[in-house]
Scaffold this motif. Structure first.
Motif, PDB file in Angstrom:
ATOM      1  N   PRO A   4      -0.432   2.493   7.730  1.00 24.26           N
ATOM      2  CA  PRO A   4       0.910   3.039   7.517  1.00 24.26           C
ATOM      3  C   PRO A   4       1.946   1.915   7.535  1.00 24.26           C
ATOM      4  O   PRO A   4       1.737   0.870   8.148  1.00 24.26           O
ATOM      5  CB  PRO A   4       1.097   3.997   8.693  1.00 24.26           C
ATOM      6  N   HIS A   5       3.060   2.126   6.861  1.00 24.61           N
ATOM      7  CA  HIS A   5       4.083   1.083   6.748  1.00 24.61           C
ATOM      8  C   HIS A   5       4.662   0.654   8.093  1.00 24.61           C
ATOM      9  O   HIS A   5       5.118  -0.479   8.229  1.00 24.61           O
ATOM     10  CB  HIS A   5       5.188   1.524   5.802  1.00 24.61           C
TER      11      HIS A   5
ATOM     12  N   GLU B 221      -5.213   6.664   3.796  1.00 24.48           N
ATOM     13  CA  GLU B 221      -5.651   5.769   2.724  1.00 24.48           C
ATOM     14  C   GLU B 221      -5.637   4.304   3.137  1.00 24.48           C
ATOM     15  O   GLU B 221      -6.507   3.538   2.771  1.00 24.48           O
ATOM     16  CB  GLU B 221      -4.740   5.923   1.501  1.00 24.48           C
ATOM     17  N   THR B 222      -4.604   3.887   3.860  1.00 28.91           N
ATOM     18  CA  THR B 222      -4.400   2.480   4.205  1.00 28.91           C
ATOM     19  C   THR B 222      -3.549   2.414   5.457  1.00 28.91           C
ATOM     20  O   THR B 222      -3.194   3.447   6.017  1.00 28.91           O
ATOM     21  CB  THR B 222      -3.721   1.742   3.026  1.00 28.91           C
TER      22      THR B 222
ATOM     23  N   GLY C  70       0.823  -1.212   0.000  1.00 23.65           N
ATOM     24  CA  GLY C  70       0.000   0.000   0.000  1.00 23.65           C
ATOM     25  C   GLY C  70       0.850   1.251   0.000  1.00 23.65           C
ATOM     26  O   GLY C  70       2.076   1.213   0.012  1.00 23.65           O
ATOM     27  N   SER C  71       0.180   2.385   0.050  1.00 17.64           N
ATOM     28  CA  SER C  71       0.878   3.670  -0.031  1.00 17.64           C
ATOM     29  C   SER C  71       1.609   4.034   1.256  1.00 17.64           C
ATOM     30  O   SER C  71       2.555   4.815   1.238  1.00 17.64           O
ATOM     31  CB  SER C  71      -0.129   4.780  -0.351  1.00 17.64           C
ATOM     32  N   GLY C  72       1.140   3.518   2.394  1.00 19.45           N
ATOM     33  CA  GLY C  72       1.720   3.889   3.679  1.00 19.45           C
ATOM     34  C   GLY C  72       1.086   5.130   4.279  1.00 19.45           C
ATOM     35  O   GLY C  72       1.350   5.483   5.415  1.00 19.45           O
ATOM     36  N   ASP C  73       0.220   5.796   3.513  1.00 18.64           N
ATOM     37  CA  ASP C  73      -0.469   6.991   3.997  1.00 18.64           C
ATOM     38  C   ASP C  73      -1.616   6.560   4.911  1.00 18.64           C
ATOM     39  O   ASP C  73      -2.524   5.865   4.467  1.00 18.64           O
ATOM     40  CB  ASP C  73      -1.028   7.781   2.809  1.00 18.64           C
TER      41      ASP C  73
END
Length: 197
Positions: free
Chosen positions: A155-156, A152-153, A146-149
């Protein structure tokens, strides 16, 4: 002294997403799986927000209603909240306090359990840990894709938490396999006491 995990995590999410609704704090922590690894229950998030507001760590940014939805309060971290969050995070990062787990006590009492029940329990733990590792490894891959944001999803950094959980699970799995092997081979024979009934 252990840092209150729910308080620290709720402060962290308010800080990261502010201004933020309590529902979004709850949803974010659930996306991190904090209900599993930190025992942060969804209902405790709202209690923590009220307590932190009372203690001056967060402040109400606004109250609003979107369409037919119920009225929602938006929170922002205060200067005091920022200081307390930093202190809590620092204390938790530097902590080397071992985790407290009821299984440690159970292991010390193995001689008082029937041998066949200990073997069955170890086999069950091994199967559970093997399944958990498949899940954790897949979740790490999914999160990193995923984006890590956090808006949105997941986080990393949640993947790092899951890697830590996987490493603990691998260690527990290794111990369980070795202990089962030692019992089955007769190397570990501690059943001189009277087992419970």
């Amino acid at each position: 002294m252990a840092v209150p995990t729910t308080r620290m995590l709720v402060l962290a999410v308010v800080r990261m997403m502010q201004p933020v609704h309590g529902y979004d704090v709850r949803r974010e922590l659930l996306s991190w799986h904090a209900d599993k690894w930190a025992n942060v229950q969804p209902g405790s998030v709202y209690g923590a927000l009220k307590t932190m507001q009372r203690d001056g760590l967060i402040a109400v940014e606004g109250v609003g209603q979107d369409g037919a939805r119920p009225e929602r309060t938006t929170y922002r971290l205060t200067v005091e909240g920022e200081k307390v969050f930093g202190d809590m995070l620092r204390e938790a990062l530097w902590s080397t306090e071992p985790p407290k787990h009821s299984y440690y006590a159970a292991v010390s009492l193995i001689p008082y359990a029937p041998r066949d029940e200990v073997i069955a329990a170890l086999r069950s733990r091994i199967l559970k840990f093997e399944a958990d590792l498949v899940y954790l490894d897949r979740e790490v891959e999914r999160i990193l894709a995923g984006s890590g944001d956090p808006r949105e999803t997941e986080p990393h950094h949640v993947a790092d938490n899951m890697r830590l959980a996987a490493d603990h699970t691998r260690a527990d799995l290794e111990w369980s396999r070795k202990t089962l092997q030692r019992i089955e081979s007769g190397e570990l024979d501690v059943w001189s006491g009277e087992p419970y009934k």
